[in-house]
Structure formats: structure tokens, C-alpha cells
Design an enzyme around this catalytic site. Structure first.
Site, PDB file in Angstrom:
ATOM      1  N   LYS A   1       0.841  -1.201   0.000  1.00  0.00           N
ATOM      2  CA  LYS A   1       0.000   0.000   0.000  1.00  0.00           C
ATOM      3  C   LYS A   1       0.874   1.247   0.000  1.00  0.00           C
ATOM      4  O   LYS A   1       0.635   2.196  -0.749  1.00  0.00           O
ATOM      5  CB  LYS A   1      -0.937  -0.005   1.222  1.00  0.00           C
TER       6      LYS A   1
ATOM      7  N   GLN B   1      -5.015  -1.399   9.426  1.00  0.00           N
ATOM      8  CA  GLN B   1      -4.911  -2.752   8.886  1.00  0.00           C
ATOM      9  C   GLN B   1      -5.531  -3.756   9.857  1.00  0.00           C
ATOM     10  O   GLN B   1      -5.202  -3.780  11.040  1.00  0.00           O
ATOM     11  CB  GLN B   1      -3.425  -3.086   8.639  1.00  0.00           C
TER      12      GLN B   1
ATOM     13  N   ASP C   1     -11.339   2.754   3.748  1.00  0.00           N
ATOM     14  CA  ASP C   1     -11.726   1.338   3.694  1.00  0.00           C
ATOM     15  C   ASP C   1     -13.238   1.189   3.529  1.00  0.00           C
ATOM     16  O   ASP C   1     -13.727   0.110   3.201  1.00  0.00           O
ATOM     17  CB  ASP C   1     -11.307   0.632   5.000  1.00  0.00           C
TER      18      ASP C   1
END
Ligand code: NDP
Length: 294
Positions: free
Chosen positions: A54, A98, A121
């Protein structure tokens, strides 16, 4: 019949190129550089790999990447206070924590603490609700990637029978909402579904997000259907090594489907590409600019 293989790597690279072009335009015209903060708690090897990719791709598209590494023993309060700082930081347009988080931290609480405008997200209940009610929202990356892949085969999904196997909050449910927004006729199947093979056979477009290696067999697929396989499962391979397989039995499915995503190289690469899309979209909203062309 042998299916057309949908090249997720290529489509992800094209998506990242579009993001990079928008980032360059934002800098040139508005002097804006979008920023993405990624928070990793602990040292889960798979999570470290994801976070590394990422970061690399964020920088490659011209955006700023901020990495925050917390120890495995970090408390919920520590993580929440970091989120408060990131929410207030104008250089940060996207915040990604995460998952999975260590057991002492309540993931739902952390997700709810993220500013919904920075929730790249798309897991915040406000964004989930906005998506469900058809309002503009930051939407989860993997489902967004699945829809882009399906639309690489079918210009429009309107009127198509779409079957989603799986009803998780991160894949199945938001994917179903996106498909409804595309005017597909959507069926969501799960572990209590009766006669799953028959339900799958109804699909013009079949999405597998089950987490069970090769569960969906060739004869569950309508001849010529499009198959999007979200699954990432590690199974024992040759010589004591592991290999990655999807939720669909690829060797069988490729003989029945009209088009199919491979695993790896299908949905997987699209997830990060869509994270970058969400970051540039969030940056535009934060600066009061029109939505980017991606
Ligand atoms: P979850 O475990 O959260 O959800 C799995 C879903 O599948 C549940 O809704 C469950 O039903 C359903 N299910 C389980 N067993 C069966 C069965 N035998 N028959 C029918 N339905 C069943 O998984 P996720 O949604 O998080 O992930 C799904 C897959 O996608 C995994 O392989 C994961 O690794 C992969 N993934 C890939 C990503 C990518 O970037 N490519 C990103 C995220 C996930 P019920 O609700 O009834 O229990």
C-alpha cells in the site's frame, strides 16, 4: 468453452494510472497532494506485506504515505488517540487501520472512531449506511474492485442476475449494495442457503466471497457466466510449500465460464488500486473540489 481470463493486474495498473493522472492534476491545478495514513498494530507477516504494498503504490501514484507502526501490545486507548490525531491532520485524507487487530483492541470501536470522510476502507457504519441508502459514500475497496472487473466484461450490469456468495460486512454486503446500484438483480447466498449450486447456476455474474478453497465447482456455473473470485486461500502445495487458490475451482470453472478472474492476479490487485481511488476521492471532497475522473 474456455473462459476469457480477466486480467486483474492489468486493470489494477490502468486504475492506478488514472489515479496518478488525477493526483498530478490536483497538484498542478489546486496545489493539493492527497495523503494516506496506514496504521499497523503488531507484526502479522501478511499484514506487513499488505501495508508495504500500500505504501509503495501510494508513493508511486504521487500521493503522500504516512506509516504508523504500533507494537502488538498497544492498547485500544493508544490506537484511538492516534486516530484522533490523524482525523485532525489536514495532510491526511485517508486513514486505513490494517485488520486484523490484536484481541485487546475492539476493531468496531476503532473503525467508528475514524472520520467518515477519511474512511478509505469504507467500513465506518456511516459509509455503510450511505452506500445502503444510495447516497455518495466511500465504499469498501474489494467490492469496488469486483464491480470494476465485472464491468470490464459487461459494459452495464443492469438487469443481469448477480449472485454473491458470502454476506460479510467487508465483501458480500457492500458488494450486493454496489450491484443493486448498478441495477443488477441481486441474490446474496451464505452458509444457510438451500441448494447453493442451483442458486449459483442462476447467475449471469457470480461473485464468490466465501473463504473456502475451491468450494464452487464447475457445474455450479451457468455456461458462459462471468465469475469473479474474491477468495484468497492458502492450501498445501508441492514440496511442503503453500499455494494460493480462490473460492472457485478454477480448472473446472474455466471450462464453463465466459470470463473468469484468476487467483492470484484477479481481485487481489484491485483492492489496493481502489484504496488509492478512495484516497483521491476523499481528498477532493476534503478540499471542496469536484469528484476526480476515477
Ligand atoms: P468471512 O469469513 O467474513 O465471510 C464468509 C462468508 O461466506 C459468510 O457470509 C459465510 O456465511 C459464507 N460461507 C461460509 N461457508 C459457506 C458455505 N459452505 N456455503 C455458503 N456460504 C458460506 O469472509 P470475507 O468476506 O472476509 O472473505 C471472503 C473471502 O475473500 C476470503 O477467502 C478472503 O480471504 C477473501 N478476501 C479477499 C480480499 C482481496 O483483496 N482479494 C479482501 C477480503 C477478503 P455465514 O454468514 O452464513 O457464516
Amino acid at each position: 468453452m474456455t473462459a476469457e481470463v480477466i486480467d486483474g493486474k492489468l486493470i489494477a495498473a490502468e486504475t492506478r494510472n488514472k489515479v496518478a493522472a488525477e493526483v498530478a492534476r490536483l497538484l498542478k491545478v489546486h496545489n493539493v497532494v492527497p495523503g494516506l495514513a496506514v496504521v499497523l498494530v503488531g507484526s502479522n507477516p501478511a499484514s506487513q506485506v499488505y501495508v508495504g504494498s500500500k505504501k509503495k503504490m501510494t508513493v508511486e501514484t504521487g500521493m503522500r504515505s504516512f506509516e504508523h507502526l504500533l507494537p502488538e501490545t498497544a492498547s485500544e486507548a493508544e490506537l484511538l488517540s492516534l486516530i484522533v490525531k490523524l482525523n485532525a491532520d489536514p495532510a491526511v485524507n485517508g486513514i486505513l487501520v490494517q485488520l486484523p487487530l490484536p484481541p485487546q483492541i475492539d476493531a468496531a470501536k476503532v473503525i467508528s472512531a475514524i472520520d467518515p470522510g477519511k474512511d478509505v476502507d469504507g467500513f465506518h457504519p456511516l459509509n455503510a449506511g450511505r452506500l445502503a441508502t444510495g447516497l455518495p459514500a466511500l465504499v469498501p475497496c474489494t467490492p469496488l474492485g469486483c464491480v470494476i472487473l465485472a464491468k470490464s466484461v459487461h459494459k452495464s450490469l443492469a438487469g443481469m442476475d448477480a449472485v454473491v456468495v458470502g454476506r460479510s460486512n467487508i465483501v458480500g454486503k457492500p458488494l450486493a449494495a454496489l450491484l443493486i446500484a448498478e441495477s443488477a438483480t441481486v441474490t446474496v447466498a451464505h452458509s444457510k442457503t438451500n441448494d447453493l449450486p442451483a442458486v449459483c447456476r442462476r447467475a449471469d455474474v457470480l461473485f464468490a466471497a466465501v473463504g473456502r478453497p475451491e468450494m464452487i465447482r464447475g457445474d455450479w456455473i451457468r455456461l458462459g457466466a462471468t465469475v469473479i473470485d474474491v477468495g484468497i486461500n492458502r492450501v498445501p502445495g508441492e514440496g511442503g510449500k503453500h499455494r494460493i487458490v480462490g473460492d472457485v475451482h478454477y480448472a473446472e470453472a474455466v471450462e464453463r465460464a465466459g470470463a473468469i478472474t484468476p487467483v492470484p492476479g484477479g481481485v487481489g490487485p484491485m483492492t489496493i488500486a481502489c484504496l488509492l481511488v478512495n484516497t483521491v476521492r476523499a481528498a477532493c471532497v476534503a478540499h471542496g473540489l469536484p469528484a476526480p475522473a476515477v
